[in-house]
Design an enzyme around this catalytic site. Sequence first.
Site, mmCIF file in Angstrom:
data_model
loop_
_atom_site.group_PDB
_atom_site.id
_atom_site.type_symbol
_atom_site.label_atom_id
_atom_site.label_comp_id
_atom_site.label_asym_id
_atom_site.label_seq_id
_atom_site.Cartn_x
_atom_site.Cartn_y
_atom_site.Cartn_z
ATOM 1 N N HIS A 53 -9.399 1.934 0.995
ATOM 2 C CA HIS A 53 -9.086 2.648 2.226
ATOM 3 C C HIS A 53 -10.345 2.574 3.100
ATOM 4 O O HIS A 53 -11.404 3.074 2.695
ATOM 5 C CB HIS A 53 -8.779 4.119 1.950
ATOM 6 C CG HIS A 53 -7.412 4.376 1.385
ATOM 7 N ND1 HIS A 53 -6.960 3.779 0.230
ATOM 8 C CD2 HIS A 53 -6.417 5.194 1.820
ATOM 9 C CE1 HIS A 53 -5.730 4.208 -0.016
ATOM 10 N NE2 HIS A 53 -5.373 5.062 0.920
ATOM 11 N N HIS A 99 1.568 5.320 -2.270
ATOM 12 C CA HIS A 99 0.961 6.392 -3.069
ATOM 13 C C HIS A 99 2.065 7.048 -3.900
ATOM 14 O O HIS A 99 2.546 8.135 -3.573
ATOM 15 C CB HIS A 99 0.283 7.424 -2.168
ATOM 16 C CG HIS A 99 -0.904 6.903 -1.425
ATOM 17 N ND1 HIS A 99 -2.194 7.003 -1.911
ATOM 18 C CD2 HIS A 99 -1.001 6.256 -0.238
ATOM 19 C CE1 HIS A 99 -3.038 6.445 -1.039
ATOM 20 N NE2 HIS A 99 -2.328 5.981 -0.022
ATOM 21 N N LYS A 131 1.580 10.763 -5.111
ATOM 22 C CA LYS A 131 1.745 11.865 -4.166
ATOM 23 C C LYS A 131 3.193 12.033 -3.690
ATOM 24 O O LYS A 131 3.532 13.072 -3.116
ATOM 25 C CB LYS A 131 0.879 11.634 -2.926
ATOM 26 C CG LYS A 131 -0.615 11.509 -3.149
ATOM 27 C CD LYS A 131 -1.304 11.346 -1.793
ATOM 28 C CE LYS A 131 -2.812 11.270 -1.892
ATOM 29 N NZ LYS A 131 -3.260 9.950 -2.351
ATOM 30 N N HIS A 178 0.863 -1.186 0.000
ATOM 31 C CA HIS A 178 0.000 0.000 0.000
ATOM 32 C C HIS A 178 0.898 1.234 0.000
ATOM 33 O O HIS A 178 1.518 1.564 1.016
ATOM 34 C CB HIS A 178 -0.900 -0.031 1.249
ATOM 35 C CG HIS A 178 -1.871 1.104 1.346
ATOM 36 N ND1 HIS A 178 -3.227 0.912 1.525
ATOM 37 C CD2 HIS A 178 -1.697 2.445 1.340
ATOM 38 C CE1 HIS A 178 -3.841 2.074 1.624
ATOM 39 N NE2 HIS A 178 -2.917 3.036 1.509
ATOM 40 N N ASP A 203 2.792 3.095 2.888
ATOM 41 C CA ASP A 203 1.804 4.152 2.704
ATOM 42 C C ASP A 203 2.466 5.389 2.098
ATOM 43 O O ASP A 203 3.257 5.290 1.176
ATOM 44 C CB ASP A 203 1.076 4.452 4.013
ATOM 45 C CG ASP A 203 -0.302 5.072 3.793
ATOM 46 O OD1 ASP A 203 -0.757 5.146 2.641
ATOM 47 O OD2 ASP A 203 -0.941 5.474 4.778
ATOM 48 N N ASN A 204 2.201 6.553 2.633
ATOM 49 C CA ASN A 204 2.679 7.805 2.042
ATOM 50 C C ASN A 204 4.147 8.039 2.353
ATOM 51 O O ASN A 204 4.633 7.674 3.420
ATOM 52 C CB ASN A 204 1.845 8.981 2.556
ATOM 53 C CG ASN A 204 0.389 8.847 2.191
ATOM 54 O OD1 ASN A 204 -0.362 8.140 2.855
ATOM 55 N ND2 ASN A 204 -0.013 9.514 1.141
ATOM 56 N N GLU A 232 -10.317 4.885 8.060
ATOM 57 C CA GLU A 232 -9.046 5.506 8.437
ATOM 58 C C GLU A 232 -9.348 6.662 9.397
ATOM 59 O O GLU A 232 -9.214 7.836 9.067
ATOM 60 C CB GLU A 232 -8.300 6.000 7.198
ATOM 61 C CG GLU A 232 -6.891 6.459 7.484
ATOM 62 C CD GLU A 232 -6.166 6.964 6.248
ATOM 63 O OE1 GLU A 232 -5.025 7.446 6.407
ATOM 64 O OE2 GLU A 232 -6.724 6.892 5.129
#
Length: 434
Positions: A240, A89, A92, A87, A340-341, A243
Amino acid sequence: MSPLDLNLNLNTGAVLDDAPPALGGARLPTWALPADWPRSQGLPVLADMLLEGGRITAVRPQGAAPLPPGAWALGGAPVLPGLVDAHTHLDKAFTLPRMGQVQPGLLGAIEAMMADRAHWTPQDVHQRASQGLQWAHAAGVVQLRSHCDWWEPEVTPVAWPVLRELAEDWRGRVQLDRVSLIPLHLFAELDTALSLAARVAASGPGACLGGFVHSTNWDPQALRHLLMAARQHDLDVDLHVDEELQANAQGLAHIAELVPALGLQGRVVCGHTCALAAMPEDRALRTLDAVARAGLTLVTLPITNLLLQDAVTGRTPRQRGLTLVKEARARGIPLLLASDNVQDPFCPLGSFDPLEAFGVGVAMGQLTQAFDDWTDTLCRRDWLARAEAARPWGVGSEADLLIFPDANAWGFPSRSARRVVLRQGRRLAPLNPF
């Protein structure tokens, strides 16, 4: 060759073959070994791994037979199969340096990203996402799944075709999956839901239908339409979900009810599910029981959730935002842990190295025997696959391996930053920092 020699040679990159015929004395995690693997003083004995033609040809207890000339003597160094970052991104990533002050919390990060997204170009996304893939590859990642913001029903995001192009460019090095991250309200009308799913399916292999399910946009009918559209167009689903730290969040429970009814068992992944940690115990455990029955895979994102949940200016956060990983594991629910991010308004940290997130998760969740019992959360590619897939290593599988010469199984993942990455049995050259 002694373990000390191995360490010295791994430091310098000298002397050792780039494609060793065998690894002697590897410390493998318990989850990856057969149930009858011998033990000594309560621990699995070290393993000898034979490699040929880019594949693993044998895994046997150390010393069971002589090793071929040129084998690397690991001296008990921990070894893992190639990593899956389930997972992320990429669209971004690395946008934070060009942003000003970002309001704390999830919704503040969304607002900042929406403002920045207006300036995205294919070249900008390609450059940033390529950097992320380079970092992941160097860390030993063999499969990476990236969500892609998709905010308008009639407009394909600028990042979507870029990620498709990158998936082709990186084929054979990193498997790149793409997930359309679509707000739930866009699925409110079934025709729109079917149209969105059709466009995702037509974009090529490696695409999954995704959505953002949150109490601020909760719509059970839209959720049903999303899942129906995925079934209609033969798409796997990655969502998602919840969250947030709202005890009344309903997304995961409804998904667990709908998936069996629609025949989507084994095809739905739910990321975050932070709200489980805020629910009354009995309700949270009932929800997990339903998740187990529905065949869902959960993905936990420790770094981002630690930074975004319970985020208020000027106050120390009280809650961690970690989903119920131990309770999920006790129910046999497939559970992955991911980055994640990375360096965007949602998370200023990160490096596309899942072991960085793993270290945070071990501390957050107070996970004991992390190497033996929890590193499967970084390696089980089959938990993202629809069909029954082979476990990430074994006789006949590709020799995609990570060796950690400075680490040990007791303190793992401490001292795991330095690693030797083998891809199809051949040592991967480290990234040139200049």
